[in-house]
Structures are given as structure tokens and as C-alpha cells.
Design a protein around this motif. Structure first.
Motif, PDB file in Angstrom:
ATOM      1  N   GLU A 130     -78.812   2.292 -43.842  1.00 38.17           N
ATOM      2  CA  GLU A 130     -78.449   1.893 -42.487  1.00 38.17           C
ATOM      3  C   GLU A 130     -76.946   1.684 -42.321  1.00 38.17           C
ATOM      4  N   VAL A 131     -76.139   2.160 -43.303  1.00 38.69           N
ATOM      5  CA  VAL A 131     -74.698   1.936 -43.243  1.00 38.69           C
ATOM      6  C   VAL A 131     -74.006   3.157 -42.639  1.00 38.69           C
ATOM      7  N   TYR A 132     -73.191   2.902 -41.621  1.00 33.75           N
ATOM      8  CA  TYR A 132     -72.425   3.974 -41.001  1.00 33.75           C
ATOM      9  C   TYR A 132     -70.952   3.609 -41.044  1.00 33.75           C
ATOM     10  N   MET A 133     -70.115   4.492 -41.591  1.00 29.53           N
ATOM     11  CA  MET A 133     -68.668   4.224 -41.573  1.00 29.53           C
ATOM     12  C   MET A 133     -67.896   5.530 -41.727  1.00 29.53           C
ATOM     13  N   PRO A 134     -66.619   5.520 -41.288  1.00 28.96           N
ATOM     14  CA  PRO A 134     -65.814   6.735 -41.414  1.00 28.96           C
ATOM     15  C   PRO A 134     -65.470   6.992 -42.879  1.00 28.96           C
ATOM     16  N   PRO A 135     -65.181   8.272 -43.253  1.00 30.30           N
ATOM     17  CA  PRO A 135     -64.887   8.596 -44.655  1.00 30.30           C
ATOM     18  C   PRO A 135     -63.664   7.858 -45.196  1.00 30.30           C
ATOM     19  N   VAL A 160     -62.756   4.893 -44.609  1.00 28.25           N
ATOM     20  CA  VAL A 160     -63.171   3.550 -45.035  1.00 28.25           C
ATOM     21  C   VAL A 160     -63.870   3.629 -46.389  1.00 28.25           C
ATOM     22  N   ASP A 163     -69.101  10.240 -39.874  1.00 28.82           N
ATOM     23  CA  ASP A 163     -69.701   9.369 -40.886  1.00 28.82           C
ATOM     24  C   ASP A 163     -69.349   9.886 -42.273  1.00 28.82           C
ATOM     25  N   THR A 211     -79.891  -0.799 -38.221  1.00 29.34           N
ATOM     26  CA  THR A 211     -78.463  -1.032 -38.404  1.00 29.34           C
ATOM     27  C   THR A 211     -78.022  -2.244 -37.594  1.00 29.34           C
ATOM     28  N   LYS A 240     -74.549  -9.322 -39.266  1.00 30.32           N
ATOM     29  CA  LYS A 240     -73.533  -8.386 -38.807  1.00 30.32           C
ATOM     30  C   LYS A 240     -74.077  -6.969 -38.889  1.00 30.32           C
ATOM     31  N   THR A 289     -74.326  -3.118 -39.778  1.00 35.17           N
ATOM     32  CA  THR A 289     -73.739  -2.360 -40.886  1.00 35.17           C
ATOM     33  C   THR A 289     -73.180  -1.052 -40.358  1.00 35.17           C
ATOM     34  N   MET A 290     -72.237  -1.183 -39.428  1.00 42.28           N
ATOM     35  CA  MET A 290     -71.661   0.004 -38.805  1.00 42.28           C
ATOM     36  C   MET A 290     -70.220  -0.298 -38.455  1.00 42.28           C
ATOM     37  N   HIS A 291     -69.363   0.709 -38.615  1.00 41.79           N
ATOM     38  CA  HIS A 291     -67.951   0.518 -38.316  1.00 41.79           C
ATOM     39  C   HIS A 291     -67.768   0.251 -36.829  1.00 41.79           C
ATOM     40  N   MET A 296     -67.570   3.019 -34.222  1.00 38.49           N
ATOM     41  CA  MET A 296     -68.837   3.697 -33.932  1.00 38.49           C
ATOM     42  C   MET A 296     -69.763   2.780 -33.152  1.00 38.49           C
TER      43      MET A 296
END
Lengths: 153, 248
Positions: free
Chosen positions: A126-131, A133, B51, B192, B198, B200-202, B205
Motif C-alpha cells: 500500500e506504499v506509493y512514492m516517487p522514485p 524518494v 511511482d 493506503t 498516516k 502511506t503515500m507521498h 500524490m
């Protein structure tokens, strides 16, 4: 409230509660069948019958992926933190497959006790982040906690 | 505050008042949806960062998650409206329930369809019979069942009652959908966005996603209001106030 309405309301509440309990008990009794996959611990404990097709799921153990010299054959271990089991797969792995990744495989245990997969699916978290990061996190991982904090915020 | 809510509730229960109130509300709601949708879609589909794992394919989240949330909330709304009809026999509640059913079913279908499109590149399969996907499919069939009951029974009152009972039984499925990913092993990932933790997403986004979720809820409100107005126009077609309203 009008007594007739009160009666109807309590009847409805009674129905919803009753159905919830019935469904809850059903779900509880079927929970083993609703689970999509067996965990490595369950497989290591011998809960899986030989020759029967099941789904096995877990994280790919870092450093355990061994590819055959010819062909697509690959052996890797999956873990749930307690037990590790090896899986053999001869086919195309999904793009997200890599060490540390969660996977779910359709497997059959052969007589030698090896799990042979006919399909491997990647389980996404469930983790979404830019590369950037992720890169920063990887670098920070080696540098320590302080850098991790900076990279994130 | 409570008085204001009860007054609003009673006003919305009257077809005449409902028409007058929503006359005023609709332009605002439509403006909010247009702005929110524009902001959320442009930012989500074009400007939010890619992502680290899925690349661009994760962007379907900006449609998938709002549609799935709204499909579930619409079912709860429909069940509450059904209960109000069963207890108080307010016709407006039955009309609202009837208005919600096909809209909720559409959102449910969108969620299932976008999920399948995303599943192929990410998981390696369009469909898997895990608890989350199966319970969501069950929600779609419950919507179909409610719609069928609303249409199939000759007597309007009986059809409303039957549909209300099915939606009250079906509402048990909603917590199952929500917690399926926590209770059982599934291929679908856990949520998410969490109420207590909190996300779990930037943040870059997350903001377009939250905007899209809010916008989709407003869109649901607009669609339900429009369909309810249709029901009113049909059922009150012989009433004097409606004739006066249409003439003026």
C-alpha cells in the motif's frame, strides 16, 4: 415515537444484527477457505497435501533467487518471517517480481517436497512514492536514521 | 445545529421543498464538481510524480479508489433510505433509494473494471478470486438485485419494501469489503488511506487523490438529486403545486 414505528424499527435492527451474526459465523467457519494463500509457516508445518494445487504466498528472500543457465527456470525462497520454503517456476515472472517483494504463486508439491509453481503473481503493497524518494531512502538506509529523516521531508 | 438538521430532514422529505432546495443547490454542486474534477484529474494524471515501483500505471488510483469508496457509501445510503421508508413510510425515502441503485452499481462497475486494468500489469492477472475482489463483485450483484426488485414487483409499495429489505441485508457486505484485506490473506493490498494512521503515500500524490475522492462524493450527490427529481416529477405529475411550478 409511535409504537408501531418503534416496533418496525426494532424489527429492522433485529434483522440486521441477526444477518450480521449469521454471516460472521459463516465467515469465521470458512476463514481457511477464504484465505487466498497458504503461508510458508503452514507449508513448513506440513499442512499442504502432496500433489494438490494450492496458492502459496510470502516475501521473496533476498539472495535466494537462482536462475538456470538455460531456459526460464528459476528457484527462489519465500518467507513470512518464521519459515522459508523453496519454489521452482519455469515461466515468465511478473515485472514487479524481485527480492523482498511479496508474491502469490499457484503451486503443487511434488513427491520430493519441492513446490512447483504454474503461475506467479506479484502482490503489491500500500506504499506509493516517487522514485527519487525511494533512492533517497536507499541511500539514507546506509547512512543512518538522521539522513532518512531529511530525505523524507 | 440539531434543530437545523431535523428541519432540513423534514424539508427534504417533502417533494415540493426538495425541488425548491435542490434548485438552489445544484448550480453550486455542479461548479464544485467541475473545478474539483479538473484539478484532481489534471494533477493526478499529469503532474503527480510517478511511482517508484509501478511507474505510471498507478495513476488509475485517481479513478479506482474514489469509485470504490462511493460505490460502498452509496449502498449504505440506500440501506438507510430503505430503513427510513420501512419505519416511517416516507415516500421520498423510497424514491431516493430507487434513485441511488443504478448510480451505485455504475460506480461499482467502474471500480471493478479499473481494478482489472491495473491488475494485469501489476499483479500479472486481470482477476483473482480473493476476498476483496469477490466481495466487491457481490456488491455489484446486490445492486442488481435491488434494482430488479424495484422493477419486478407490480405494486410499487411492495417493490420498495422488498428492495429496502434486500439493501438492509446486503449492507452486511460493506464491512466485509472494507476489512477483507485485514481479516484474510488477499492479493489486493491493504488500504493506503487510513482513518487512524498516516497515509502511506507521498504528499504530492495524496492531495489530488483526496480532491478526487471529495469530488466524486459531490458527483454522487448531484446524480442522486437529479434522479430523485425525476422520480418526483413522475409521481407528482397530477399534483397542483407541480403544475404551477412548471407553468411559472
Amino acid at each position: 415515537m409511535h409504537p408501531k414505528r418503534k416496533q418496525r424499527l426494532s424489527l429492522i435492527l433485529f434483522m440486521v444484527v441477526g444477518v450480521s451474526i449469521a454471516v460472521g459465523l459463516l465467515m469465521y467457519s470458512l476463514s481457511q477457505n477464504i484465505n487466498l494463500f497458504y503461508t510458508p509457516t503452514q507449508i513448513a508445518d506440513g499442512e499442504v497435501p502432496i500433489g494438490q494445487t494450492i496458492r502459496a504466498g510470502g516475501l521473496v528472500v533476498a539472495g535466494s533467487v537462482e536462475r538456470e543457465e538455460h531456459g526460464l527456470g528459476v528457484t527462489f525462497k519465500v518467507t513470512d518471517g518464521f519459515a522459508e520454503v523453496p519454489i521452482y517456476f519455469d515461466g515468465i515472472l511478473p515485472d514487479l517480481f524481485r527480492e523482498g517483494q511479496g508474491i502469490v504463486a499457484l503451486v503443487r508439491m511434488n513427491e520430493a517436497g519441492l513446490l512447483v509453481a504454474s503461475e506467479v503473481l506479484a502482490k503489491h503493497d500500500e506504499v506509493y512514492m516517487p522514485p527519487e524518494v525511494q533512492d533517497a531512502l536507499d541511500q539514507a538506509h546506509s547512512r543512518g536514521k538522521e539522513a532518512l529523516y531529511e530525505a523524507r521531508y | 445545529m440539531w434543530q437545523w438538521i431535523t428541519r432540513l430532514y423534514h424539508q427534504l422529505g417533502s417533494p415540493k421543498w426538495f425541488m425548491q432546495l435542490t434548485d438552489k443547490w445544484l448550480p453550486w454542486l455542479i461548479a464544485v464538481t467541475a473545478l474539483g474534477g479538473l484539478y484532481g484529474l489534471v494533477n493526478g494524471l499529469l503532474f503527480a510524480p510517478v511511482d517508484y515501483q509501478q511507474g505510471n500505471s498507478y495513476r488509475i488510483i485517481y479513478i479506482h479508489v474514489p469509485a470504490a469508496l462511493v460505490a460502498q457509501s452509496a449502498f449504505v445510503m440506500m440501506a438507510i433510505a430503505g430503513a427510513v421508508y420501512l419505519v416511517w413510510r416516507i415516500k421520498m425515502a423510497a424514491w431516493v433509494a430507487k434513485a441511488i441503485a443504478p448510480i451505485g452499481a455504475s460506480f461499482c462497475l467502474i471500480a471493478l473494471f479499473t481494478g482489472a486494468i491495473w491488475g494485469k500489469p501489476t499483479w500479472g492477472t486481470y482477476w483473482i478470486w480473493d476476498a476483496r475482489l469477490t466481495s466487491m463483485l457481490l456488491l455489484l450483484f446486490l445492486y442488481f438485485g435491488v434494482m430488479a426488485l424495484q422493477k419486478a414487483i407490480e405494486s410499487e409499495e411492495m417493490s420498495y419494501r422488498a428492495a429496502a429489505i434486500l439493501s438492509l441485508v446486503g449492507v452486511v457486505n460493506i464491512p466485509i469489503i472494507k476489512y477483507s484485506v485485514n481479516w484474510w490473506n488477499t492479493l489486493h493490498q491493504p488500504a493506503t488511506l487510513k482513518l487512524t494512521e498516516k497515509p502511506t503515500m507521498h504528499i504530492d500524490m495524496l492531495i489530488p487523490l483526496l480532491v478526487m475522492i471529495a469530488t466524486t462524493y459531490v458527483l454522487l450527490a448531484i446524480l442522486v438529486i437529479l434522479r430523485t427529481r425525476n422520480e418526483i416529477l413522475w409521481h407528482e405529475r397530477k399534483s397542483k403545486w407541480l403544475k404551477q411550478r412548471l407553468e411559472s
